[in-house]
Design a protein around this motif. Sequence first.
Motif, PDB file in Angstrom:
ATOM      1  N   UNK A 144       0.829  -1.207   0.000  1.00 23.52           N
ATOM      2  CA  UNK A 144       0.000   0.000   0.000  1.00 23.52           C
ATOM      3  C   UNK A 144       0.862   1.255   0.000  1.00 23.52           C
ATOM      4  N   UNK A 145       2.046   1.183   0.623  1.00 25.58           N
ATOM      5  CA  UNK A 145       2.946   2.343   0.573  1.00 25.58           C
ATOM      6  C   UNK A 145       3.375   2.652  -0.857  1.00 25.58           C
ATOM      7  N   UNK A 146       3.616   1.616  -1.643  1.00 24.75           N
ATOM      8  CA  UNK A 146       3.991   1.803  -3.051  1.00 24.75           C
ATOM      9  C   UNK A 146       2.813   2.388  -3.824  1.00 24.75           C
ATOM     10  N   UNK A 147       1.612   1.924  -3.520  1.00 29.28           N
ATOM     11  CA  UNK A 147       0.422   2.462  -4.193  1.00 29.28           C
ATOM     12  C   UNK A 147       0.291   3.958  -3.923  1.00 29.28           C
ATOM     13  N   UNK A 148       0.569   4.378  -2.706  1.00 27.92           N
ATOM     14  CA  UNK A 148       0.538   5.811  -2.376  1.00 27.92           C
ATOM     15  C   UNK A 148       1.657   6.537  -3.111  1.00 27.92           C
ATOM     16  N   UNK A 149       2.847   5.961  -3.086  1.00 25.87           N
ATOM     17  CA  UNK A 149       4.011   6.581  -3.728  1.00 25.87           C
ATOM     18  C   UNK A 149       3.757   6.836  -5.217  1.00 25.87           C
ATOM     19  N   UNK A 150       3.124   5.881  -5.882  1.00 36.96           N
ATOM     20  CA  UNK A 150       2.830   6.014  -7.319  1.00 36.96           C
ATOM     21  C   UNK A 150       1.473   6.679  -7.581  1.00 36.96           C
ATOM     22  N   UNK A 151       0.890   7.247  -6.530  1.00 40.25           N
ATOM     23  CA  UNK A 151      -0.337   8.038  -6.614  1.00 40.25           C
ATOM     24  C   UNK A 151      -1.535   7.257  -7.165  1.00 40.25           C
ATOM     25  N   UNK A 152      -1.599   5.966  -6.811  1.00 43.69           N
ATOM     26  CA  UNK A 152      -2.773   5.171  -7.164  1.00 43.69           C
ATOM     27  C   UNK A 152      -3.937   5.570  -6.258  1.00 43.69           C
ATOM     28  N   UNK A 153      -3.610   5.934  -5.028  1.00 45.49           N
ATOM     29  CA  UNK A 153      -4.519   6.596  -4.095  1.00 45.49           C
ATOM     30  C   UNK A 153      -3.629   7.377  -3.141  1.00 45.49           C
ATOM     31  N   UNK A 154      -4.215   8.283  -2.381  1.00 44.96           N
ATOM     32  CA  UNK A 154      -3.408   9.172  -1.536  1.00 44.96           C
ATOM     33  C   UNK A 154      -3.212   8.597  -0.129  1.00 44.96           C
ATOM     34  N   UNK A 155      -2.223   9.149   0.569  1.00 48.17           N
ATOM     35  CA  UNK A 155      -2.005   8.774   1.966  1.00 48.17           C
ATOM     36  C   UNK A 155      -3.239   9.124   2.795  1.00 48.17           C
ATOM     37  N   UNK A 156      -3.849  10.262   2.507  1.00 49.00           N
ATOM     38  CA  UNK A 156      -5.054  10.670   3.242  1.00 49.00           C
ATOM     39  C   UNK A 156      -6.186   9.673   3.033  1.00 49.00           C
ATOM     40  N   UNK A 157      -6.344   9.180   1.800  1.00 50.01           N
ATOM     41  CA  UNK A 157      -7.394   8.186   1.527  1.00 50.01           C
ATOM     42  C   UNK A 157      -7.112   6.879   2.269  1.00 50.01           C
ATOM     43  N   UNK A 158      -5.849   6.454   2.269  1.00 43.75           N
ATOM     44  CA  UNK A 158      -5.470   5.232   2.971  1.00 43.75           C
ATOM     45  C   UNK A 158      -5.749   5.370   4.466  1.00 43.75           C
ATOM     46  N   UNK A 159      -5.337   6.473   5.040  1.00 48.04           N
ATOM     47  CA  UNK A 159      -5.544   6.700   6.476  1.00 48.04           C
ATOM     48  C   UNK A 159      -7.034   6.764   6.803  1.00 48.04           C
ATOM     49  N   UNK A 160      -7.812   7.403   5.962  1.00 50.11           N
ATOM     50  CA  UNK A 160      -9.255   7.506   6.198  1.00 50.11           C
ATOM     51  C   UNK A 160      -9.914   6.122   6.241  1.00 50.11           C
ATOM     52  N   UNK A 161      -9.516   5.252   5.330  1.00 46.15           N
ATOM     53  CA  UNK A 161     -10.048   3.880   5.301  1.00 46.15           C
ATOM     54  C   UNK A 161      -9.685   3.141   6.586  1.00 46.15           C
ATOM     55  N   UNK A 162      -8.449   3.294   7.021  1.00 46.58           N
ATOM     56  CA  UNK A 162      -7.992   2.611   8.240  1.00 46.58           C
ATOM     57  C   UNK A 162      -8.684   3.203   9.465  1.00 46.58           C
ATOM     58  N   UNK A 163      -8.841   4.509   9.476  1.00 48.74           N
ATOM     59  CA  UNK A 163      -9.476   5.212  10.588  1.00 48.74           C
ATOM     60  C   UNK A 163     -10.903   4.718  10.819  1.00 48.74           C
ATOM     61  N   UNK A 164     -11.603   4.337   9.767  1.00 46.13           N
ATOM     62  CA  UNK A 164     -13.005   3.910   9.861  1.00 46.13           C
ATOM     63  C   UNK A 164     -13.159   2.414  10.127  1.00 46.13           C
ATOM     64  N   UNK A 165     -12.060   1.724  10.383  1.00 47.10           N
ATOM     65  CA  UNK A 165     -12.118   0.273  10.597  1.00 47.10           C
ATOM     66  C   UNK A 165     -12.779  -0.065  11.920  1.00 47.10           C
ATOM     67  N   UNK A 166     -13.180  -1.326  12.039  1.00 47.86           N
ATOM     68  CA  UNK A 166     -13.591  -1.868  13.321  1.00 47.86           C
ATOM     69  C   UNK A 166     -12.382  -1.700  14.255  1.00 47.86           C
ATOM     70  N   UNK A 167     -12.557  -1.156  15.440  1.00 49.05           N
ATOM     71  CA  UNK A 167     -11.407  -0.843  16.299  1.00 49.05           C
ATOM     72  C   UNK A 167     -10.591  -2.049  16.761  1.00 49.05           C
ATOM     73  N   UNK A 168     -11.117  -3.243  16.613  1.00 48.79           N
ATOM     74  CA  UNK A 168     -10.389  -4.441  17.030  1.00 48.79           C
ATOM     75  C   UNK A 168      -9.424  -4.949  15.950  1.00 48.79           C
ATOM     76  N   UNK A 169      -9.521  -4.431  14.741  1.00 45.95           N
ATOM     77  CA  UNK A 169      -8.736  -4.948  13.619  1.00 45.95           C
ATOM     78  C   UNK A 169      -7.311  -4.395  13.647  1.00 45.95           C
ATOM     79  N   UNK A 170      -6.358  -5.298  13.612  1.00 50.06           N
ATOM     80  CA  UNK A 170      -4.937  -4.966  13.501  1.00 50.06           C
ATOM     81  C   UNK A 170      -4.636  -4.791  12.017  1.00 50.06           C
ATOM     82  N   UNK A 171      -3.874  -3.755  11.672  1.00 47.19           N
ATOM     83  CA  UNK A 171      -3.575  -3.457  10.269  1.00 47.19           C
ATOM     84  C   UNK A 171      -2.068  -3.377  10.080  1.00 47.19           C
ATOM     85  N   UNK A 172      -1.593  -3.992   9.008  1.00 47.74           N
ATOM     86  CA  UNK A 172      -0.178  -3.894   8.626  1.00 47.74           C
ATOM     87  C   UNK A 172      -0.111  -3.315   7.219  1.00 47.74           C
ATOM     88  N   UNK A 173       0.720  -2.292   7.056  1.00 43.64           N
ATOM     89  CA  UNK A 173       0.938  -1.643   5.764  1.00 43.64           C
ATOM     90  C   UNK A 173       2.393  -1.884   5.388  1.00 43.64           C
TER      91      UNK A 173
END
Length: 170
Positions: free
Chosen positions: A103-132
């Motif tokens: 996902x870091x590479x996807x942000x780097x190549x502007x496939x989606x933005x860091x803000x969009x990635x963070x927003x998706x993670x921010x809205x997750x179920x709070x119990x979910x562990x996420x690795x990027x």
Amino acid sequence: MSGMVHVYTGSGKGKTTAAFGLAVRAVGAEKNVYIAQFVKGMKYSELNSLSKIEKIEIKQYGLNYFINGKAEEADIEAARKGLAEVAEILKSGEYELVILDEANIAVYYQLFSAAELIEVIEKRNPEVEVVITGRYADDKVIEYADLVTEMKEIKHYYKKGVKARVGIEK
């Protein structure tokens, strides 16, 4: 306890491998794991192994390997579709661990933005562990994360002309 956000980045080898090792550990603890691979569309040996583990689901949101080239509109569409699917998966809480491989590479190549990635993670179920994973982690992603590990290349046989080998690098 809330799920944490990990980032595995840097120029060294082992980011995806570390994330997949965590996936195996999570399965050992009876957790369900979802792995979203951005940018990657090719078949890698780890897919063969992990697809045999019942509690791990893997989906690729990439087409061809364009890292040395340029992303095309179809690459952007595939990544954005993947991010939308991942958003729903993260909200559902069906998976206790979600890995966003490259996902870091996807942000780097502007496939989606860091803000969009963070927003998706921010809205997750709070119990979910996420690795990027992926090189070039955006500063905003690093700041947002709870844990950041940088893999630093010291020496690599690739510089001596050794190509990626099946079962080791691919």
